[in-house]
Design an enzyme around this catalytic site. Structure first.
Site, PDB file in Angstrom:
ATOM      1  N   GLY A   1       5.285 -31.169  -7.029  1.00  0.00           N
ATOM      2  CA  GLY A   1       5.562 -30.057  -7.940  1.00  0.00           C
ATOM      3  C   GLY A   1       5.703 -30.556  -9.370  1.00  0.00           C
ATOM      4  O   GLY A   1       4.710 -30.830 -10.051  1.00  0.00           O
ATOM      5  N   GLY A   2       6.937 -30.710  -9.835  1.00  0.00           N
ATOM      6  CA  GLY A   2       7.215 -31.067 -11.225  1.00  0.00           C
ATOM      7  C   GLY A   2       6.391 -32.229 -11.756  1.00  0.00           C
ATOM      8  O   GLY A   2       5.847 -32.162 -12.870  1.00  0.00           O
TER       9      GLY A   2
ATOM     10  N   GLY B   1      12.469 -29.540  -6.215  1.00  0.00           N
ATOM     11  CA  GLY B   1      12.890 -29.277  -7.587  1.00  0.00           C
ATOM     12  C   GLY B   1      14.333 -29.669  -7.861  1.00  0.00           C
ATOM     13  O   GLY B   1      14.899 -29.269  -8.872  1.00  0.00           O
TER      14      GLY B   1
ATOM     15  N   LYS C   1       2.734 -24.612  -9.327  1.00  0.00           N
ATOM     16  CA  LYS C   1       3.611 -23.427  -9.246  1.00  0.00           C
ATOM     17  C   LYS C   1       3.263 -22.471 -10.396  1.00  0.00           C
ATOM     18  O   LYS C   1       2.105 -22.426 -10.800  1.00  0.00           O
ATOM     19  CB  LYS C   1       5.090 -23.847  -9.223  1.00  0.00           C
ATOM     20  CG  LYS C   1       5.339 -24.901  -8.124  1.00  0.00           C
ATOM     21  CD  LYS C   1       6.773 -25.142  -7.813  1.00  0.00           C
ATOM     22  CE  LYS C   1       6.874 -26.185  -6.694  1.00  0.00           C
ATOM     23  NZ  LYS C   1       8.254 -26.417  -6.278  1.00  0.00           N
TER      24      LYS C   1
ATOM     25  N   GLU D   1       8.208 -30.116   3.626  1.00  0.00           N
ATOM     26  CA  GLU D   1       8.938 -29.970   2.369  1.00  0.00           C
ATOM     27  C   GLU D   1      10.355 -29.493   2.660  1.00  0.00           C
ATOM     28  O   GLU D   1      10.593 -28.281   2.782  1.00  0.00           O
ATOM     29  CB  GLU D   1       8.241 -28.948   1.457  1.00  0.00           C
ATOM     30  CG  GLU D   1       6.862 -29.354   1.008  1.00  0.00           C
ATOM     31  CD  GLU D   1       6.503 -28.732  -0.346  1.00  0.00           C
ATOM     32  OE1 GLU D   1       5.973 -29.462  -1.185  1.00  0.00           O
ATOM     33  OE2 GLU D   1       6.785 -27.545  -0.567  1.00  0.00           O
TER      34      GLU D   1
ATOM     35  N   HIS E   1       4.653 -21.838   1.558  1.00  0.00           N
ATOM     36  CA  HIS E   1       5.590 -22.601   0.723  1.00  0.00           C
ATOM     37  C   HIS E   1       6.970 -21.950   0.828  1.00  0.00           C
ATOM     38  O   HIS E   1       7.084 -20.720   0.898  1.00  0.00           O
ATOM     39  CB  HIS E   1       5.101 -22.619  -0.726  1.00  0.00           C
ATOM     40  CG  HIS E   1       5.829 -23.633  -1.549  1.00  0.00           C
ATOM     41  ND1 HIS E   1       7.104 -23.414  -2.016  1.00  0.00           N
ATOM     42  CD2 HIS E   1       5.482 -24.883  -1.944  1.00  0.00           C
ATOM     43  CE1 HIS E   1       7.507 -24.495  -2.677  1.00  0.00           C
ATOM     44  NE2 HIS E   1       6.539 -25.403  -2.652  1.00  0.00           N
TER      45      HIS E   1
ATOM     46  N   GLU F   1       9.104 -21.350  -1.299  1.00  0.00           N
ATOM     47  CA  GLU F   1       9.391 -20.371  -2.358  1.00  0.00           C
ATOM     48  C   GLU F   1       8.799 -19.002  -2.010  1.00  0.00           C
ATOM     49  O   GLU F   1       9.330 -17.966  -2.409  1.00  0.00           O
ATOM     50  CB  GLU F   1       8.849 -20.895  -3.708  1.00  0.00           C
ATOM     51  CG  GLU F   1       9.724 -22.040  -4.219  1.00  0.00           C
ATOM     52  CD  GLU F   1       9.015 -23.057  -5.088  1.00  0.00           C
ATOM     53  OE1 GLU F   1       7.888 -22.800  -5.548  1.00  0.00           O
ATOM     54  OE2 GLU F   1       9.604 -24.141  -5.303  1.00  0.00           O
TER      55      GLU F   1
ATOM     56  N   SER G   1      10.592 -33.380  -4.722  1.00  0.00           N
ATOM     57  CA  SER G   1      11.018 -34.369  -5.718  1.00  0.00           C
ATOM     58  C   SER G   1      10.302 -35.716  -5.574  1.00  0.00           C
ATOM     59  O   SER G   1      10.892 -36.768  -5.825  1.00  0.00           O
ATOM     60  CB  SER G   1      12.538 -34.556  -5.691  1.00  0.00           C
ATOM     61  OG  SER G   1      13.179 -33.337  -6.020  1.00  0.00           O
TER      62      SER G   1
ATOM     63  N   ASN H   1       0.986 -29.235  -7.044  1.00  0.00           N
ATOM     64  CA  ASN H   1       1.278 -27.798  -6.956  1.00  0.00           C
ATOM     65  C   ASN H   1       1.924 -27.409  -8.280  1.00  0.00           C
ATOM     66  O   ASN H   1       3.101 -27.675  -8.510  1.00  0.00           O
ATOM     67  CB  ASN H   1       2.227 -27.523  -5.780  1.00  0.00           C
ATOM     68  CG  ASN H   1       2.679 -26.069  -5.755  1.00  0.00           C
ATOM     69  OD1 ASN H   1       2.153 -25.220  -6.473  1.00  0.00           O
ATOM     70  ND2 ASN H   1       3.682 -25.773  -4.920  1.00  0.00           N
TER      71      ASN H   1
HETATM   72  P1  13P Z   1       8.994 -30.746  -6.704  1.00  0.00           P
HETATM   73  O1  13P Z   1       8.071 -31.946  -6.628  1.00  0.00           O
HETATM   74  O2  13P Z   1       9.108 -30.185  -8.079  1.00  0.00           O
HETATM   75  O3  13P Z   1      10.302 -31.022  -6.039  1.00  0.00           O
HETATM   76  O4  13P Z   1       8.282 -29.592  -5.851  1.00  0.00           O
HETATM   77  C1  13P Z   1       7.819 -29.878  -4.576  1.00  0.00           C
HETATM   78  C2  13P Z   1       7.036 -28.740  -4.092  1.00  0.00           C
HETATM   79  O5  13P Z   1       7.569 -27.678  -3.823  1.00  0.00           O
HETATM   80  C3  13P Z   1       5.588 -28.907  -3.955  1.00  0.00           C
HETATM   81  O6  13P Z   1       5.009 -27.844  -3.286  1.00  0.00           O
END
Ligand code: 13P
Length: 255
Positions: A231-232, A172, A11, A166, A95, A97, A210, A9
């Site tokens: 994510g990251g 993050g 983002k 999640e 999600h 967010e 994470s 993802n």
């Molecule tokens: P991180 O892996 O950056 O923590 O993000 C997870 C996420 O929100 C994937 O949708």
């Protein structure tokens, strides 16, 4: 056992040039891959680029959101049918967010999943508790409520979704749920799916928060953690491919 699924993802990250380099590396790293499904979910404007660069590869293309409506006067929205035109396989819905910054309710998330399913796109439905909710002992209640809304609207189609757990406090932050802690919630979600549909064992329940090259194998060794939503670490080819390798490892271990 379900084929593991590793989804990046991105983002709100990317750019035409950096995408190309990242996708070239991911595509190369995933060629001749063992048993593991891989997808990348990019911002809408890059989906055409992903479609072009990933055609013929084993990496599927996904979006990060979809409208809850079928079409019409909804300025700024993108419909599921439009995504379908770009050969989109997956779309993330709900999600945290989006729940947090865009006020998406459980019922909006359920409608988004329905729009995706109606055109044959697999919704990756995200559920997860905040730190405050966890500390109040409400984790199970919260994730069950979020999933129940999606089951309520989508009924027998529920076996066609991917579910992502999640925990909001792990996104993050570098603070991952311990493998056993995540497994516990995945088991609750698995039981809820089983009660809703006789075919639900095919639903993959992936973990996000994470997840990285170091902790992926431990998480993916758990019985009910069928993959990851990254994510990251999905923005660096080497890290993402290391997580994909852990997915392949899960498939071999559980064969
Ligand atoms: P991180 O892996 O950056 O923590 O993000 C997870 C996420 O929100 C994937 O949708």
């Amino acid at each position: 056992m379900n084929t593991p699924l590793i989804v990046g993802n991105w983002k709100m990250n990317g750019g035409l040039e950096t995408n190309q380099r990242l996708l070239d590396d991911v595509r190369a790293g995933c060629s001749g891959l063992g048993r593991c499904d891989v997808a990348v979910c990019a911002p809408f404007v890059y989906l055409g680029q992903l479609q072009t660069l990933l055609t013929g590869s084993s990496v599927a293309v996904g979006a990060q959101d979809v409208s809850a409506h079928e079409g019409g006067a909804y300025t700024g929205e993108v419909s599921a049918a439009m995504l379908r035109e770009f050969a989109i396989r997956y779309v993330i819905v709900g999600h945290s967010e989006r729940r947090q910054h865009h006020g998406e309710s459980d019922s909006v998330v359920a409608s988004k999943a329905r729009q995706a399913l109606a055109v044959g796109i697999t919704p990756i439905v995200c559920v997860g508790e905040t730190l405050q909710e966890r500390e109040a002992g409400r984790t199970e209640e919260v994730v069950r409520r979020q999933l129940a809304a999606v089951i309520h609207v989508n009924g027998h189609c529920i076996s066609e979704i991917v579910l992502a757990y999640e925990p909001v406090w792990a996104i993050g932050t570098g603070r991952t749920a311990a493998a056993e802690q995540a497994q516990q919630v995945h088991a609750v979600l698995r039981a809820q799916l089983r009660a809703a549909s006789a075919h639900s064992d095919r639903v993959r329940i992936v973990y996000g928060g994470s997840m990285n090259a170091t902790n992926a194998a431990g998480l993916l060794a758990q019985p009910d953690i069928d993959g990851g939503l990254i994510g990251g670490a999905s923005l660096k080819a080497a890290d993402f491919l290391a997580i994909v390798a852990a997915g392949v490892g899960r498939a071999s271990a559980l064969r």
